[in-house]
Design a protein around this motif. Sequence first.
Motif, PDB file in Angstrom:
ATOM      1  N   UNK A   1      66.857  33.256  69.139  1.00  0.00           N
ATOM      2  CA  UNK A   1      65.833  32.853  70.097  1.00  0.00           C
ATOM      3  C   UNK A   1      64.651  33.811  70.132  1.00  0.00           C
ATOM      4  N   UNK A   2      64.853  35.053  69.720  1.00  0.00           N
ATOM      5  CA  UNK A   2      63.808  36.058  69.899  1.00  0.00           C
ATOM      6  C   UNK A   2      63.273  36.672  68.609  1.00  0.00           C
ATOM      7  N   UNK A   3      63.763  36.251  67.463  1.00  0.00           N
ATOM      8  CA  UNK A   3      63.329  36.856  66.202  1.00  0.00           C
ATOM      9  C   UNK A   3      61.815  36.792  66.034  1.00  0.00           C
ATOM     10  N   UNK A   4      61.235  35.647  66.365  1.00  0.00           N
ATOM     11  CA  UNK A   4      59.796  35.465  66.230  1.00  0.00           C
ATOM     12  C   UNK A   4      59.024  36.535  67.001  1.00  0.00           C
TER      13      UNK A   4
ATOM     14  N   UNK B   1      64.782  46.877  60.283  1.00  0.00           N
ATOM     15  CA  UNK B   1      65.187  47.981  61.150  1.00  0.00           C
ATOM     16  C   UNK B   1      64.851  47.684  62.605  1.00  0.00           C
ATOM     17  N   UNK B   2      63.718  47.016  62.826  1.00  0.00           N
ATOM     18  CA  UNK B   2      63.319  46.652  64.192  1.00  0.00           C
ATOM     19  C   UNK B   2      64.305  45.637  64.770  1.00  0.00           C
ATOM     20  N   UNK B   3      64.702  44.664  63.960  1.00  0.00           N
ATOM     21  CA  UNK B   3      65.684  43.681  64.410  1.00  0.00           C
ATOM     22  C   UNK B   3      66.996  44.382  64.772  1.00  0.00           C
ATOM     23  N   UNK B   4      67.416  45.313  63.935  1.00  0.00           N
ATOM     24  CA  UNK B   4      68.641  46.058  64.201  1.00  0.00           C
ATOM     25  C   UNK B   4      68.542  46.825  65.517  1.00  0.00           C
ATOM     26  N   UNK B   5      67.416  47.516  65.726  1.00  0.00           N
ATOM     27  CA  UNK B   5      67.233  48.288  66.961  1.00  0.00           C
ATOM     28  C   UNK B   5      67.305  47.390  68.193  1.00  0.00           C
ATOM     29  N   UNK B   6      66.677  46.212  68.103  1.00  0.00           N
ATOM     30  CA  UNK B   6      66.679  45.287  69.239  1.00  0.00           C
ATOM     31  C   UNK B   6      68.091  44.750  69.509  1.00  0.00           C
TER      32      UNK B   6
ATOM     33  N   UNK C   1      60.237  39.468  68.064  1.00  0.00           N
ATOM     34  CA  UNK C   1      60.550  40.804  67.534  1.00  0.00           C
ATOM     35  C   UNK C   1      59.638  41.123  66.361  1.00  0.00           C
ATOM     36  N   UNK C   2      59.434  40.129  65.472  1.00  0.00           N
ATOM     37  CA  UNK C   2      58.581  40.335  64.307  1.00  0.00           C
ATOM     38  C   UNK C   2      57.132  40.548  64.734  1.00  0.00           C
ATOM     39  N   UNK C   3      56.662  39.737  65.679  1.00  0.00           N
ATOM     40  CA  UNK C   3      55.280  39.893  66.158  1.00  0.00           C
ATOM     41  C   UNK C   3      55.079  41.253  66.808  1.00  0.00           C
ATOM     42  N   UNK C   4      56.057  41.656  67.621  1.00  0.00           N
ATOM     43  CA  UNK C   4      55.958  42.958  68.291  1.00  0.00           C
ATOM     44  C   UNK C   4      55.950  44.080  67.266  1.00  0.00           C
ATOM     45  N   UNK C   5      56.773  43.936  66.231  1.00  0.00           N
ATOM     46  CA  UNK C   5      56.840  44.951  65.186  1.00  0.00           C
ATOM     47  C   UNK C   5      55.499  45.117  64.495  1.00  0.00           C
ATOM     48  N   UNK C   6      54.817  43.999  64.219  1.00  0.00           N
ATOM     49  CA  UNK C   6      53.521  44.053  63.542  1.00  0.00           C
ATOM     50  C   UNK C   6      52.433  44.599  64.463  1.00  0.00           C
ATOM     51  N   UNK C   7      52.506  44.242  65.755  1.00  0.00           N
ATOM     52  CA  UNK C   7      51.463  44.639  66.700  1.00  0.00           C
ATOM     53  C   UNK C   7      51.482  46.132  66.984  1.00  0.00           C
ATOM     54  N   UNK C   8      52.687  46.682  67.097  1.00  0.00           N
ATOM     55  CA  UNK C   8      52.785  48.097  67.483  1.00  0.00           C
ATOM     56  C   UNK C   8      53.244  48.951  66.316  1.00  0.00           C
ATOM     57  N   UNK C   9      52.885  48.559  65.113  1.00  0.00           N
ATOM     58  CA  UNK C   9      53.352  49.282  63.922  1.00  0.00           C
ATOM     59  C   UNK C   9      53.002  50.762  63.979  1.00  0.00           C
ATOM     60  N   UNK C  10      51.740  51.062  64.270  1.00  0.00           N
ATOM     61  CA  UNK C  10      51.311  52.461  64.297  1.00  0.00           C
ATOM     62  C   UNK C  10      52.017  53.235  65.398  1.00  0.00           C
TER      63      UNK C  10
ATOM     64  N   UNK D   1      61.705  27.055  61.476  1.00  0.00           N
ATOM     65  CA  UNK D   1      60.427  26.905  62.161  1.00  0.00           C
ATOM     66  C   UNK D   1      59.893  28.246  62.666  1.00  0.00           C
ATOM     67  N   UNK D   2      60.071  29.260  61.888  1.00  0.00           N
ATOM     68  CA  UNK D   2      59.564  30.593  62.225  1.00  0.00           C
ATOM     69  C   UNK D   2      58.431  30.932  61.283  1.00  0.00           C
ATOM     70  N   UNK D   3      57.219  31.022  61.828  1.00  0.00           N
ATOM     71  CA  UNK D   3      56.044  31.330  61.021  1.00  0.00           C
ATOM     72  C   UNK D   3      55.933  30.374  59.823  1.00  0.00           C
ATOM     73  N   UNK D   4      56.282  29.098  60.078  1.00  0.00           N
ATOM     74  CA  UNK D   4      56.200  28.045  59.065  1.00  0.00           C
ATOM     75  C   UNK D   4      57.114  28.287  57.869  1.00  0.00           C
TER      76      UNK D   4
END
Length: 258
Positions: A101-104, A73-78, A106-115, A35-38
């Motif tokens: 519990x937090x993967x969703x 890589x973001x998941x690994x860092x977290x 982490x992925x959203x944060x990764x996309x939001x602050x990509x730059x 149930x993560x991003x459908x």
Amino acid sequence: MWSFALPATYCMYPFHSEKNSTHGITFRIQISVKELLDTDVLLKLLFHLPVNYPSTLPDISVNSDQLTRAQCMEVKDKLLEQAKNHLSEPMVHDLILWIQQHLKYVIKESATVCNEKTTLSKGTSTEDGTWMLLLHLDHMRAKAKYVKTVEKWATDLRLTGRLMFMGKIILILLQGDRSNIKEYLILQKTSKVDVDSSGKKCKEKMISVLCETKVQSQQKRFQTFEVKEYSTLDELQKEFETAGLATLFSDFVPPLLK
């Protein structure tokens, strides 16, 4: 072998563990987060616990066909950030539950602050500098498959350098961020990259780390990763000298011929 009690909304597939009295223990774990991003995301986690774990943080590798390399890589860092909160106490179970519990987020944060993350990453790379790793392999039985695997790892981890063949000598010279160098080593030592004398897939057990050091200003930074074959030792030496690595060559390559 460990087992974990996981929430019913998640599924953990069977995993493999390998123990070595010198290097610690390695866990391969696959977790399906539902149930993560459908869609279902299958996380492939590799934990290498050093012999003095949990007083020392584990090495962690993250892969997933559903996530980009940057997201992995973001998941690994977290996960490593969370691991610091559990230093000196068993943490693998807690880290698995946390990422479920937090993967969703982490992925959203990764996309939001990509730059922003790209900028920070460049800054960290400049501060830490570029690192270099020189490996010696005893042999390759399934050479074509082995070479393809090494090329893929180098590309995925943004590492440059050379896979070098000269007679019976096989060397891997890598340059890149230190964290990526370390992750490459984990993959190299724990993945089934070759075959044994019977043709069965096997891990690389005859690999030597000849040198791991920071690239100096006078040394050349390779722009790509290439596979090259050399007819003579002089040709191989010239490759090192052109890159400003004459000392590296003289210190580690000639002894391999004895």
